[in-house]
Design a protein around this motif. Structure first.
Motif, PDB file in Angstrom:
ATOM      1  N   VAL A 179     -13.076  -6.702 -10.093  1.00 40.84           N
ATOM      2  CA  VAL A 179     -12.277  -7.817 -10.063  1.00 40.84           C
ATOM      3  C   VAL A 179     -12.722  -8.681  -8.679  1.00 40.84           C
ATOM      4  O   VAL A 179     -13.019  -9.924  -8.674  1.00 40.84           O
ATOM      5  CB  VAL A 179     -10.887  -7.501 -10.050  1.00 40.84           C
ATOM      6  CG1 VAL A 179      -9.891  -8.555  -9.566  1.00 40.84           C
ATOM      7  CG2 VAL A 179     -10.580  -7.094 -11.139  1.00 40.84           C
ATOM      8  N   GLY A 180     -12.610  -7.850  -7.542  1.00 42.02           N
ATOM      9  CA  GLY A 180     -12.680  -8.422  -6.111  1.00 42.02           C
ATOM     10  C   GLY A 180     -14.015  -9.146  -6.119  1.00 42.02           C
ATOM     11  O   GLY A 180     -14.238 -10.384  -5.462  1.00 42.02           O
TER      12      GLY A 180
ATOM     13  N   THR B 207      -5.889  -7.299  -2.984  1.00 46.29           N
ATOM     14  CA  THR B 207      -4.652  -7.480  -2.858  1.00 46.29           C
ATOM     15  C   THR B 207      -3.553  -7.131  -3.660  1.00 46.29           C
ATOM     16  O   THR B 207      -3.923  -6.860  -5.066  1.00 46.29           O
ATOM     17  CB  THR B 207      -4.677  -9.248  -2.757  1.00 46.29           C
ATOM     18  OG1 THR B 207      -4.619  -9.630  -4.265  1.00 46.29           O
ATOM     19  CG2 THR B 207      -5.454  -9.788  -1.962  1.00 46.29           C
ATOM     20  N   PRO B 208      -2.355  -7.017  -3.257  1.00 47.00           N
ATOM     21  CA  PRO B 208      -1.173  -6.720  -4.403  1.00 47.00           C
ATOM     22  C   PRO B 208      -1.176  -7.475  -5.483  1.00 47.00           C
ATOM     23  O   PRO B 208      -0.704  -7.056  -6.656  1.00 47.00           O
ATOM     24  CB  PRO B 208      -0.042  -6.758  -3.396  1.00 47.00           C
ATOM     25  CG  PRO B 208      -0.458  -6.602  -2.091  1.00 47.00           C
ATOM     26  CD  PRO B 208      -1.958  -6.970  -1.805  1.00 47.00           C
ATOM     27  N   GLY B 209      -1.264  -8.822  -5.385  1.00 48.78           N
ATOM     28  CA  GLY B 209      -1.474  -9.814  -6.265  1.00 48.78           C
ATOM     29  C   GLY B 209      -2.343  -9.507  -7.443  1.00 48.78           C
ATOM     30  O   GLY B 209      -1.981  -9.686  -8.580  1.00 48.78           O
ATOM     31  N   GLN B 210      -3.532  -9.032  -7.020  1.00 50.87           N
ATOM     32  CA  GLN B 210      -4.465  -8.560  -7.841  1.00 50.87           C
ATOM     33  C   GLN B 210      -4.056  -7.260  -8.856  1.00 50.87           C
ATOM     34  O   GLN B 210      -4.425  -7.314  -9.975  1.00 50.87           O
ATOM     35  CB  GLN B 210      -6.028  -8.349  -7.527  1.00 50.87           C
ATOM     36  CG  GLN B 210      -6.571  -9.606  -6.958  1.00 50.87           C
ATOM     37  CD  GLN B 210      -7.897  -9.184  -6.321  1.00 50.87           C
ATOM     38  OE1 GLN B 210      -7.980  -8.152  -5.720  1.00 50.87           O
ATOM     39  NE2 GLN B 210      -8.854 -10.012  -5.999  1.00 50.87           N
ATOM     40  N   VAL B 211      -3.422  -6.593  -8.094  1.00 43.26           N
ATOM     41  CA  VAL B 211      -2.737  -5.415  -8.961  1.00 43.26           C
ATOM     42  C   VAL B 211      -1.652  -5.862  -9.971  1.00 43.26           C
ATOM     43  O   VAL B 211      -1.964  -5.406 -11.216  1.00 43.26           O
ATOM     44  CB  VAL B 211      -1.958  -4.409  -8.103  1.00 43.26           C
ATOM     45  CG1 VAL B 211      -1.325  -3.303  -8.611  1.00 43.26           C
ATOM     46  CG2 VAL B 211      -2.818  -4.061  -6.749  1.00 43.26           C
TER      47      VAL B 211
ATOM     48  N   THR C 110      -7.678   0.736  -9.452  1.00 43.05           N
ATOM     49  CA  THR C 110      -7.792   1.710  -8.257  1.00 43.05           C
ATOM     50  C   THR C 110      -7.921   0.852  -6.906  1.00 43.05           C
ATOM     51  O   THR C 110      -8.549   0.016  -6.916  1.00 43.05           O
ATOM     52  CB  THR C 110      -9.133   2.542  -8.237  1.00 43.05           C
ATOM     53  OG1 THR C 110      -9.357   3.474  -7.280  1.00 43.05           O
ATOM     54  CG2 THR C 110     -10.426   1.586  -8.710  1.00 43.05           C
ATOM     55  N   LEU C 111      -7.159   1.263  -5.939  1.00 41.33           N
ATOM     56  CA  LEU C 111      -6.764   0.442  -4.686  1.00 41.33           C
ATOM     57  C   LEU C 111      -7.103   1.299  -3.534  1.00 41.33           C
ATOM     58  O   LEU C 111      -7.148   2.358  -3.456  1.00 41.33           O
ATOM     59  CB  LEU C 111      -5.392   0.273  -4.775  1.00 41.33           C
ATOM     60  CG  LEU C 111      -4.575   0.002  -5.921  1.00 41.33           C
ATOM     61  CD1 LEU C 111      -3.022   0.220  -5.839  1.00 41.33           C
ATOM     62  CD2 LEU C 111      -4.954  -1.152  -6.539  1.00 41.33           C
ATOM     63  N   PRO C 112      -7.496   0.381  -2.610  1.00 35.24           N
ATOM     64  CA  PRO C 112      -7.953   1.206  -1.161  1.00 35.24           C
ATOM     65  C   PRO C 112      -6.421   1.231  -0.763  1.00 35.24           C
ATOM     66  O   PRO C 112      -5.511   0.876  -1.062  1.00 35.24           O
ATOM     67  CB  PRO C 112      -8.714  -0.045  -0.549  1.00 35.24           C
ATOM     68  CG  PRO C 112      -8.191  -1.319  -1.074  1.00 35.24           C
ATOM     69  CD  PRO C 112      -8.110  -1.030  -2.552  1.00 35.24           C
ATOM     70  N   PRO C 113      -6.391   2.198   0.095  1.00 35.42           N
ATOM     71  CA  PRO C 113      -5.036   2.690   1.145  1.00 35.42           C
ATOM     72  C   PRO C 113      -4.468   1.439   1.462  1.00 35.42           C
ATOM     73  O   PRO C 113      -3.016   1.428   1.210  1.00 35.42           O
ATOM     74  CB  PRO C 113      -5.588   3.525   1.981  1.00 35.42           C
ATOM     75  CG  PRO C 113      -7.004   4.206   1.649  1.00 35.42           C
ATOM     76  CD  PRO C 113      -7.586   2.970   0.820  1.00 35.42           C
ATOM     77  N   ALA C 114      -5.146   0.543   2.128  1.00 34.51           N
ATOM     78  CA  ALA C 114      -4.154  -0.521   2.607  1.00 34.51           C
ATOM     79  C   ALA C 114      -3.496  -1.363   1.811  1.00 34.51           C
ATOM     80  O   ALA C 114      -2.184  -1.723   1.936  1.00 34.51           O
ATOM     81  CB  ALA C 114      -5.227  -1.514   3.262  1.00 34.51           C
ATOM     82  N   VAL C 115      -4.029  -1.404   0.550  1.00 34.33           N
ATOM     83  CA  VAL C 115      -3.264  -2.330  -0.510  1.00 34.33           C
ATOM     84  C   VAL C 115      -1.991  -1.433  -0.937  1.00 34.33           C
ATOM     85  O   VAL C 115      -0.876  -1.995  -1.664  1.00 34.33           O
ATOM     86  CB  VAL C 115      -4.191  -2.560  -1.934  1.00 34.33           C
ATOM     87  CG1 VAL C 115      -3.228  -3.342  -3.089  1.00 34.33           C
ATOM     88  CG2 VAL C 115      -5.333  -3.446  -1.409  1.00 34.33           C
ATOM     89  N   PHE C 116      -2.083  -0.385  -1.018  1.00 34.35           N
ATOM     90  CA  PHE C 116      -0.768   0.653  -1.311  1.00 34.35           C
ATOM     91  C   PHE C 116       0.260   0.382  -0.433  1.00 34.35           C
ATOM     92  O   PHE C 116       1.337   0.106  -0.917  1.00 34.35           O
ATOM     93  CB  PHE C 116      -1.108   2.186  -1.414  1.00 34.35           C
ATOM     94  CG  PHE C 116      -1.674   2.728  -2.388  1.00 34.35           C
ATOM     95  CD1 PHE C 116      -0.688   3.002  -3.620  1.00 34.35           C
ATOM     96  CD2 PHE C 116      -3.095   3.077  -2.585  1.00 34.35           C
ATOM     97  CE1 PHE C 116      -1.482   3.521  -4.932  1.00 34.35           C
ATOM     98  CE2 PHE C 116      -3.736   3.476  -3.901  1.00 34.35           C
ATOM     99  CZ  PHE C 116      -2.703   3.862  -5.020  1.00 34.35           C
ATOM    100  N   HIS C 117      -0.312   0.279   1.049  1.00 34.85           N
ATOM    101  CA  HIS C 117       0.698   0.025   2.022  1.00 34.85           C
ATOM    102  C   HIS C 117       1.620  -1.413   1.769  1.00 34.85           C
ATOM    103  O   HIS C 117       2.457  -1.699   1.884  1.00 34.85           O
ATOM    104  CB  HIS C 117       0.189   0.165   3.224  1.00 34.85           C
ATOM    105  CG  HIS C 117       0.225   1.671   3.491  1.00 34.85           C
ATOM    106  ND1 HIS C 117       1.281   2.198   4.200  1.00 34.85           N
ATOM    107  CD2 HIS C 117      -0.955   2.402   3.639  1.00 34.85           C
ATOM    108  CE1 HIS C 117       0.807   3.657   4.345  1.00 34.85           C
ATOM    109  NE2 HIS C 117      -0.458   3.568   3.831  1.00 34.85           N
ATOM    110  N   GLN C 118       0.647  -2.555   1.482  1.00 30.66           N
ATOM    111  CA  GLN C 118       0.875  -3.744   1.460  1.00 30.66           C
ATOM    112  C   GLN C 118       1.772  -3.916   0.063  1.00 30.66           C
ATOM    113  O   GLN C 118       2.692  -4.867   0.215  1.00 30.66           O
ATOM    114  CB  GLN C 118      -0.364  -4.771   1.180  1.00 30.66           C
ATOM    115  CG  GLN C 118      -1.158  -5.012   2.291  1.00 30.66           C
ATOM    116  CD  GLN C 118      -2.684  -5.395   1.998  1.00 30.66           C
ATOM    117  OE1 GLN C 118      -2.849  -5.758   1.050  1.00 30.66           O
ATOM    118  NE2 GLN C 118      -3.538  -5.309   2.935  1.00 30.66           N
TER     119      GLN C 118
END
Length: 216
Positions: free
Chosen positions: A130-131, A167-171, A183-191
């Motif tokens: 996606v990104g 980004t969280p919006g993409q989730v 599948t997300l990088p760790p930073a996006v989980f926190h965001q």
């Protein structure tokens, strides 16, 4: 929609796994290189933390070598999923590994045709990026939507992993577009956890509680 973490950092995996939200892990050679560690050692540690699909990507470019490399990873655990590129050689390896009962994740997918070919080769998962498409002003979420429509219409059971999430919006968009997994990088989980009203609400609650406590 299930959530995987995209990293080779064992500490990050352990932290997010402790939240009780992880269904799996994806890795790739670039992520492992950043950690400067032996790949097999990293895989063993990840397997001890997460009881779910763990994608391990091959670095070979020829089908025979991909299959040989895949067998080494798969011997660690049947939770290992072999990550293969969406190329002709990757399709050959996918078909052979699927026939041997090994799960596969076909990656670097940028159009629906690639996803369809991978599914027909027997892929367990396909990973549209996606990104990276958004980076070149192309709609990555629309790709997820197109693949989901094709798979649903034809009864294809291959699961769609929305990858290269930034980004969280993409989730949220991937979930609405029909992705089975992101599948997300760790930073996006926190965001995903952050919202100013949540923080403000907790602060207000604690102040009110302290006031009540002081009043006896």
């Amino acid at each position: 929609m299930k959530l995987f973490i995209d990293t080779a950092n064992v500490d990050h995996i352990r932290e997010i796994a402790s939240w009780g939200v992880l269904s799996g892990v994806t890795t790739n050679p670039s992520l492992v290189a950043r950690e400067g560690r032996d790949f097999m050692a990293v895989l063993r540690e990840i397997l001890a933390i997460v009881d779910g699909p763990i994608s391990a990507e091959v670095v070979s470019t020829q089908a025979d070598d991909m299959v040989t490399e895949a067998r080494q990873y798969y011997e660690l655990s049947h939770n290992i999923v072999i990550k293969l590129p969406a190329t002709a050689e990757g399709l050959k390896a996918c078909s052979r590994l699927t026939g041997q009962g090994v799960k596969t994740n076909l990656t670097l997918i940028f159009n629906p045709n690639q996803a369809l070919l991978c599914a027909r080769a027997g892929a367990t998962f396909v990973s549209p990026f996606v990104g990276r498409l958004d980076d070149i002003s192309t709609d990555g979420i629309q790709l997820v939507r197109d693949i989901a429509e094709i798979f649903t219409y034809h009864g294809i059971t291959t699961e769609i992993i929305a990858a290269s999430i930034r980004t969280p919006g993409q989730v949220v968009a991937a979930a609405k577009a029909g992705a089975h997994i992101a599948t997300l990088p760790p930073a996006v989980f926190h965001q995903m956890l952050k919202h100013p009203l949540t923080d403000a609400g907790i602060e207000r609650f604690l102040k009110d509680w302290e006031s009540v406590r002081k009043q006896g």
